[in-house]
Structure formats: structure tokens, C-alpha cells
Write a protein that holds these residues in place. Structure first.
Motif, PDB file in Angstrom:
ATOM      1  N   ASN A  24     116.227   5.705  27.789  1.00 11.62           N
ATOM      2  CA  ASN A  24     115.087   6.110  26.819  1.00 11.62           C
ATOM      3  C   ASN A  24     113.038   4.670  26.394  1.00 11.62           C
ATOM      4  O   ASN A  24     113.036   4.752  26.334  1.00 11.62           O
ATOM      5  CB  ASN A  24     115.472   6.147  25.676  1.00 11.62           C
ATOM      6  N   MET A  25     114.073   3.717  27.447  1.00  8.33           N
ATOM      7  CA  MET A  25     113.341   2.599  27.042  1.00  8.33           C
ATOM      8  C   MET A  25     112.122   2.701  28.501  1.00  8.33           C
ATOM      9  O   MET A  25     111.577   1.822  28.394  1.00  8.33           O
ATOM     10  CB  MET A  25     114.004   1.542  26.833  1.00  8.33           C
ATOM     11  N   LEU A  26     112.287   3.559  29.401  1.00  7.43           N
ATOM     12  CA  LEU A  26     111.496   3.128  30.121  1.00  7.43           C
ATOM     13  C   LEU A  26     109.653   4.070  29.968  1.00  7.43           C
ATOM     14  O   LEU A  26     109.352   4.528  29.978  1.00  7.43           O
ATOM     15  CB  LEU A  26     111.816   4.236  31.234  1.00  7.43           C
ATOM     16  N   LYS A  27     109.038   2.757  30.522  1.00  9.10           N
ATOM     17  CA  LYS A  27     107.510   3.839  30.789  1.00  9.10           C
ATOM     18  C   LYS A  27     107.166   4.642  30.942  1.00  9.10           C
ATOM     19  O   LYS A  27     107.839   5.156  32.470  1.00  9.10           O
ATOM     20  CB  LYS A  27     106.440   2.815  31.102  1.00  9.10           C
ATOM     21  N   GLY A  28     107.132   6.174  30.712  1.00 10.91           N
ATOM     22  CA  GLY A  28     106.747   7.387  32.063  1.00 10.91           C
ATOM     23  C   GLY A  28     107.908   8.130  30.956  1.00 10.91           C
ATOM     24  O   GLY A  28     107.676   9.233  31.862  1.00 10.91           O
ATOM     25  N   VAL A  29     109.449   8.221  30.576  1.00  7.66           N
ATOM     26  CA  VAL A  29     110.028   9.009  30.244  1.00  7.66           C
ATOM     27  C   VAL A  29     109.458   9.220  29.421  1.00  7.66           C
ATOM     28  O   VAL A  29     109.754   8.781  28.532  1.00  7.66           O
ATOM     29  CB  VAL A  29     111.589   8.478  30.687  1.00  7.66           C
ATOM     30  N   HIS A  30     109.452  10.482  29.059  1.00 10.87           N
ATOM     31  CA  HIS A  30     108.941  10.908  27.940  1.00 10.87           C
ATOM     32  C   HIS A  30     110.466  11.077  27.072  1.00 10.87           C
ATOM     33  O   HIS A  30     110.226  11.762  25.762  1.00 10.87           O
ATOM     34  CB  HIS A  30     108.805  12.601  27.761  1.00 10.87           C
ATOM     35  N   TYR A  71     110.544   8.890  40.777  1.00 12.28           N
ATOM     36  CA  TYR A  71     111.611   9.923  40.395  1.00 12.28           C
ATOM     37  C   TYR A  71     112.280   8.370  41.779  1.00 12.28           C
ATOM     38  O   TYR A  71     113.379   8.389  41.348  1.00 12.28           O
ATOM     39  CB  TYR A  71     111.520  10.955  42.093  1.00 12.28           C
ATOM     40  N   GLU A  72     111.563   8.226  42.246  1.00 10.86           N
ATOM     41  CA  GLU A  72     112.840   6.465  43.110  1.00 10.86           C
ATOM     42  C   GLU A  72     112.473   5.866  42.078  1.00 10.86           C
ATOM     43  O   GLU A  72     114.049   5.057  42.226  1.00 10.86           O
ATOM     44  CB  GLU A  72     111.655   5.780  44.731  1.00 10.86           C
ATOM     45  N   GLN A  73     111.810   5.778  41.326  1.00 12.02           N
ATOM     46  CA  GLN A  73     112.034   4.606  40.479  1.00 12.02           C
ATOM     47  C   GLN A  73     112.894   4.576  39.212  1.00 12.02           C
ATOM     48  O   GLN A  73     114.282   4.190  39.490  1.00 12.02           O
ATOM     49  CB  GLN A  73     111.056   4.138  39.453  1.00 12.02           C
ATOM     50  N   LEU A  74     113.355   6.351  39.137  1.00 11.05           N
ATOM     51  CA  LEU A  74     114.570   6.411  38.629  1.00 11.05           C
ATOM     52  C   LEU A  74     115.780   6.558  39.052  1.00 11.05           C
ATOM     53  O   LEU A  74     116.711   5.511  38.768  1.00 11.05           O
ATOM     54  CB  LEU A  74     113.931   7.870  38.059  1.00 11.05           C
ATOM     55  N   LYS A 173     116.804  -7.081  30.939  1.00  7.82           N
ATOM     56  CA  LYS A 173     115.931  -8.022  31.552  1.00  7.82           C
ATOM     57  C   LYS A 173     116.289  -8.030  32.752  1.00  7.82           C
ATOM     58  O   LYS A 173     114.677  -8.547  32.875  1.00  7.82           O
ATOM     59  CB  LYS A 173     117.220  -9.779  31.442  1.00  7.82           C
ATOM     60  N   HIS A 174     116.468  -6.961  33.504  1.00 12.82           N
ATOM     61  CA  HIS A 174     116.249  -7.156  34.941  1.00 12.82           C
ATOM     62  C   HIS A 174     115.149  -6.524  34.417  1.00 12.82           C
ATOM     63  O   HIS A 174     113.655  -6.613  35.923  1.00 12.82           O
ATOM     64  CB  HIS A 174     117.353  -5.918  35.629  1.00 12.82           C
ATOM     65  N   GLY A 179     108.845  -5.019  34.635  1.00  8.81           N
ATOM     66  CA  GLY A 179     107.443  -4.714  33.106  1.00  8.81           C
ATOM     67  C   GLY A 179     107.590  -2.689  33.644  1.00  8.81           C
ATOM     68  O   GLY A 179     106.793  -2.541  33.978  1.00  8.81           O
ATOM     69  N   MET A 180     108.212  -2.846  33.643  1.00  8.78           N
ATOM     70  CA  MET A 180     109.193  -0.795  33.721  1.00  8.78           C
ATOM     71  C   MET A 180     109.030  -0.860  31.980  1.00  8.78           C
ATOM     72  O   MET A 180     109.166   0.740  32.146  1.00  8.78           O
ATOM     73  CB  MET A 180     110.372  -0.846  34.592  1.00  8.78           C
ATOM     74  N   LEU A 181     109.402  -1.444  31.583  1.00  9.73           N
ATOM     75  CA  LEU A 181     109.721  -1.115  29.229  1.00  9.73           C
ATOM     76  C   LEU A 181     108.827  -0.957  28.941  1.00  9.73           C
ATOM     77  O   LEU A 181     107.915  -1.679  28.787  1.00  9.73           O
ATOM     78  CB  LEU A 181     111.008  -1.824  28.713  1.00  9.73           C
ATOM     79  N   ASN A 182     108.789   0.346  28.213  1.00  9.55           N
ATOM     80  CA  ASN A 182     108.454   0.218  26.944  1.00  9.55           C
ATOM     81  C   ASN A 182     108.042  -1.541  25.951  1.00  9.55           C
ATOM     82  O   ASN A 182     108.721  -1.829  26.010  1.00  9.55           O
ATOM     83  CB  ASN A 182     108.618   1.318  25.992  1.00  9.55           C
TER      84      ASN A 182
END
Length: 184
Positions: A24-30, A71-74, A173-174, A179-182
């Protein structure tokens, strides 16, 4: 986010409280919704799933915008969040409901899942043989409401402070560095 182009994927990687909180913290996740898949009983309850008799895994169904996160990033996040070499467990959480599993909807998604698994194995992050199942998606049953956003609502609960919290900090942290987090 363009709701017309959203896609879904369903993963099981141990306790859904850990997995759901991070996705739920990832950019692009609805949304990332805790629930159950892979079993033989309709509308299972948490108590039933915990017996191991329904065949379900604790999973998270992720709705995402593939224009923002792939999908690959997920899959990269999925393999980061749990140890895919542990059969029917994650740490002290033991039982078939904690198995490592990727549910695919079609052959193209199955091929992507298989490729992601091979890539993760080759990385050496988790030494040992991967036991992650790649299984045809059938149904998803949302978990009870009290499981949704559980960590956010109960960060001082003993399991959350000892297990979920440290996992989230490592994740932030990772993936924050990538730069993948909201923005919080």
C-alpha cells in the motif's frame, strides 16, 4: 491514477499484515487488500483458514496502474518481503496458510511470474531452493474488515511491533532509496 487501466495481481508471502502494509506504500498501487485464495471453501473466515483445513493461503490482492509500477517491480517487492525458501511458513508463522504463492490469471502472467522467480533465485538474495508456488488464480475472498490496514491501526500490538514494524522499516529504506514509495 487512471482507473480504466488498472490491473490486479494476488500474492501470498506469509502474514498478510506485513505484505499488505508494504504494498500500500508503493507509487502506482491503488489498493492492497488482505484476503484468502487457493482453498476449497467459499467465504472462509480467518479462524477456518488458520486450521489449515480449508487449503487457503493468506494473500494480498493488489490493484495497480501498470503505467506507474510494473508487474516486474511488484514481483521484486514480493520476493524482497518474504523468504521464498521457507515451506509453509515465514519465521515463526507456521502453516500452509503462510506459503509463498503467486496466483496468475493467464499464460502471459504465468510466464512473467516464472521469469521473476528465476531472476530472484539468480540474485542470491535468498540462498536455498525456492518453494514459491505459481498457481492458477481462482477466487479471492477479502479477509475480515479488522485485518484491512491492521498494522496502521495497531502498530503497538506485540506482533506488529516485533515482526511487522521492523519489516516495514527495512522495506521503506530499500524501496525509498529506489524512489518507489509514495511521499508520506
Amino acid at each position: 491514477m487512471d482507473n480504466n487501466n488498472l490491473e490486479q495481481v494476488t500474492f501470498g508471502g506469509g502474514c498478510f499484515w506485513c505484505v499488505e502494509s508494504c504494498f500500500n506504500m508503493l507509487k502506482g498501487v491503488h489498493s492492497a487488500i488482505s484476503g484468502y485464495s487457493g482453498g476449497h471453501k467459499d467465504n472462509p473466515t480467518y479462524e477456518e483458514v488458520c486450521t489449515g483445513e480449508t487449503g487457503h493461503a493468506e494473500v494480498v490482492q493488489i490493484t495497480f496502474d501498470p503505467k506507474i509500477i510494473s508487474y516486474e517491480q511488484l514481483m521484486e517487492v514480493f520476493f524482497f518481503l518474504h523468504d521464498p525458501t521457507q515451506l509453509n511458513r515465514q519465521g515463526n508463522d507456521i502453516g500452509t496458510q503462510y506459503r509463498s504463492v503467486i496466483y496468475y490469471k493467464d499464460e502471459a502472467e504465468k510466464a512473467k511470474a516464472e521469469e521473476a522467480l528465476k531472476k530472484s533465485e539468480a540474485s542470491g538474495k535468498w540462498p536455498g531452493t525456492y518453494v514459491t508456488e505459481i498457481t492458477q488464480f481462482d477466487k479471492f475472498w477479502p479477509a475480515e474488515q479488522y485485518h484491512q490496514g491492521y498494522y496502521n491501526e495497531n502498530p503497538t500490538q506485540p506482533y506488529c511491533s516485533a515482526v511487522v514494524g521492523p519489516k516495514i522499516q527495512k522495506f521503506k529504506k530499500h524501496f525509498g532509496e529506489l524512489g518507489m514509495l509514495n511521499e508520506a
